[in-house]
Design a protein around this motif. Structure first.
Motif, PDB file in Angstrom:
ATOM      1  N   SER A   1      43.944  21.100  39.105  1.00 59.11           N
ATOM      2  CA  SER A   1      44.510  20.407  40.369  1.00 59.11           C
ATOM      3  C   SER A   1      44.825  18.906  39.376  1.00 59.11           C
ATOM      4  CB  SER A   1      43.808  20.101  41.631  1.00 59.11           C
ATOM      5  OG  SER A   1      43.639  21.659  42.114  1.00 59.11           O
TER       6      SER A   1
ATOM      7  N   ALA B   1      28.615  26.280  43.174  1.00 62.01           N
ATOM      8  CA  ALA B   1      28.603  26.389  44.670  1.00 62.01           C
ATOM      9  C   ALA B   1      29.792  26.216  45.073  1.00 62.01           C
ATOM     10  CB  ALA B   1      27.306  25.860  45.141  1.00 62.01           C
TER      11      ALA B   1
ATOM     12  N   ASP C   1      40.484  13.368  44.306  1.00 60.32           N
ATOM     13  CA  ASP C   1      40.301  14.715  44.932  1.00 60.32           C
ATOM     14  C   ASP C   1      38.753  14.809  45.130  1.00 60.32           C
ATOM     15  OD1 ASP C   1      40.955  17.081  45.875  1.00 60.32           O
ATOM     16  OD2 ASP C   1      41.481  17.926  43.901  1.00 60.32           O
ATOM     17  N   ASP C   2      38.498  15.941  46.023  1.00 64.71           N
ATOM     18  CA  ASP C   2      37.058  15.863  46.422  1.00 64.71           C
ATOM     19  C   ASP C   2      36.248  16.498  45.231  1.00 64.71           C
ATOM     20  OD1 ASP C   2      38.314  18.448  46.459  1.00 64.71           O
ATOM     21  OD2 ASP C   2      37.782  18.766  48.578  1.00 64.71           O
TER      22      ASP C   2
ATOM     23  N   TRP D   1      43.310  26.716  45.325  1.00 64.52           N
ATOM     24  CA  TRP D   1      42.403  27.524  45.815  1.00 64.52           C
ATOM     25  C   TRP D   1      43.022  27.698  47.451  1.00 64.52           C
ATOM     26  CZ3 TRP D   1      37.459  28.873  43.773  1.00 64.52           C
ATOM     27  CH2 TRP D   1      37.377  28.195  42.243  1.00 64.52           C
TER      28      TRP D   1
ATOM     29  N   ASP E   1      36.859  21.399  40.032  1.00 70.50           N
ATOM     30  CA  ASP E   1      36.037  22.706  39.616  1.00 70.50           C
ATOM     31  C   ASP E   1      36.552  23.237  38.421  1.00 70.50           C
ATOM     32  OD1 ASP E   1      35.340  25.359  39.858  1.00 70.50           O
ATOM     33  OD2 ASP E   1      35.028  25.723  41.649  1.00 70.50           O
ATOM     34  N   THR E   2      37.731  23.842  38.587  1.00 67.12           N
ATOM     35  CA  THR E   2      38.623  24.231  36.992  1.00 67.12           C
ATOM     36  C   THR E   2      39.062  22.887  36.469  1.00 67.12           C
ATOM     37  OG1 THR E   2      40.733  24.685  38.130  1.00 67.12           O
ATOM     38  CG2 THR E   2      39.246  26.422  37.957  1.00 67.12           C
TER      39      THR E   2
HETATM   40  P1  AMP Z   1      40.060  22.763  40.878  1.00 63.44           P
HETATM   41  O1  AMP Z   1      39.915  24.116  40.513  1.00 63.44           O
HETATM   42  O2  AMP Z   1      39.565  21.664  40.319  1.00 63.44           O
HETATM   43  O3  AMP Z   1      41.559  22.565  40.787  1.00 63.44           O
HETATM   44  O4  AMP Z   1      40.089  22.662  42.437  1.00 63.44           O
HETATM   45  C1  AMP Z   1      41.088  22.473  43.305  1.00 63.44           C
HETATM   46  C2  AMP Z   1      40.493  22.255  44.792  1.00 63.44           C
HETATM   47  O5  AMP Z   1      39.898  23.373  45.393  1.00 63.44           O
HETATM   48  C3  AMP Z   1      39.603  21.082  44.949  1.00 63.44           C
HETATM   49  O6  AMP Z   1      40.157  19.890  45.282  1.00 63.44           O
HETATM   50  C4  AMP Z   1      39.027  21.617  46.031  1.00 63.44           C
HETATM   51  O7  AMP Z   1      39.598  21.169  47.456  1.00 63.44           O
HETATM   52  C5  AMP Z   1      38.704  22.978  46.256  1.00 63.44           C
HETATM   53  N1  AMP Z   1      37.715  23.510  45.582  1.00 63.44           N
HETATM   54  C6  AMP Z   1      37.713  24.019  44.345  1.00 63.44           C
HETATM   55  N2  AMP Z   1      36.441  24.638  43.899  1.00 63.44           N
HETATM   56  C7  AMP Z   1      35.602  24.186  44.940  1.00 63.44           C
HETATM   57  C8  AMP Z   1      34.107  24.257  45.334  1.00 63.44           C
HETATM   58  N3  AMP Z   1      33.551  24.774  44.427  1.00 63.44           N
HETATM   59  N4  AMP Z   1      33.800  23.681  46.397  1.00 63.44           N
HETATM   60  C9  AMP Z   1      34.650  23.325  47.299  1.00 63.44           C
HETATM   61  N5  AMP Z   1      36.069  23.354  47.073  1.00 63.44           N
HETATM   62  C10 AMP Z   1      36.527  23.596  46.024  1.00 63.44           C
END
Ligand code: AMP
Length: 208
Positions: A103, A147, A95-96, A66, A99-100
């Motif tokens: 990562s 969100a 990770d924080d 992202w 979302d998808t």
């Molecule tokens: P992912 O889609 O799981 O690979 O997310 C990759 C990274 O993007 C996360 O570790 C967050 O740092 C950031 N990120 C993705 N989606 C969100 C969200 N809905 N809110 C805040 N940060 C996000």
């Protein structure tokens, strides 16, 4: 105008959620030797977890996915690949948010192939069950409705990017009152930093 639900997260919530996540890891009996923080989102939670769990070895992997607030690249990738020997070690990838889930999938696969650890588990503060392809071994909060979570280490970057989205959709960002109204209307929350200060910072960065 863009309609993106934005939820502002405080530093205190980050500490509380990280401690809550640590309790789950402790309760599971998993003894972590090395934490791999996914940069940049996993850096602060990793440091808090390391303190709470008593882990000295914290390393990092830079994953790009992202690139801009609430807008993502189609494919996650490791930006600075490297190899290290973690044989015999129990690893926790942090990770924080998932979302998808891309990562975490990528980092886990990369660490397995290049770091040779004994075991790998994954942990995030939050997981969006509606969207993720991968549920981490440990998480603290389950999010039902998508969100954008504005974490406190990202306030400046996120608010600037959200203002840019308004500008791109035709909002006159030189009119502060119009900008404030459009911001709340589009994102459903107030910015954690005053928009006049954000505009000054955008000017300083040459982004206004
Ligand atoms: P992912 O889609 O799981 O690979 O997310 C990759 C990274 O993007 C996360 O570790 C967050 O740092 C950031 N990120 C993705 N989606 C969100 C969200 N809905 N809110 C805040 N940060 C996000």
């Amino acid at each position: 105008m863009p309609k993106i639900p934005v939820r502002v997260v405080s530093w205190q919530e980050i500490v509380d959620w990280s401690y809550g996540l640590a309790e789950r890891i402790i309760d599971s009996g998993y003894r972590v030797d090395v934490i791999i923080a996914i940069a940049r989102g996993g850096l602060v939670p990793s440091r808090i977890l390391a303190d709470r769990l008593g882990v000295v070895d914290v390393i990092s992997l830079k994953v790009e996915h992202w690139v801009q607030t609430a807008s993502r690249n189609p494919e996650a990738r490791i930006k600075y690949p490297y190899s290290v020997d973690l044989s015999g070690k129990n690893v926790l990838i942090v990770d924080d948010i998932a979302d998808t889930g891309d990562s975490l999938i990528l980092a886990k696969d990369y660490a397995k192939r290049n770091f040779n650890p004994k075991e790998i588990r994954t942990a995030t503060l939050q997981v969006i069950t509606q969207t993720t392809k991968y549920v981490p071994d440990y998480y603290y909060l389950e999010v039902k409705d998508w969100a954008w979570f504005m974490y406190p280490w990202n306030y400046w970057e996120d608010v600037i990017n959200l203002v840019k989205k308004l500008k791109d959709s035709g909002v006159n960002i030189k009119n502060l009152e119009e900008l404030k109204r459009a911001y709340v209307d589009s994102y459903g929350s107030h910015p954690p930093i005053d928009l006049n200060i954000i505009i000054d910072e955008m000017k300083r960065r040459g982004e206004f």
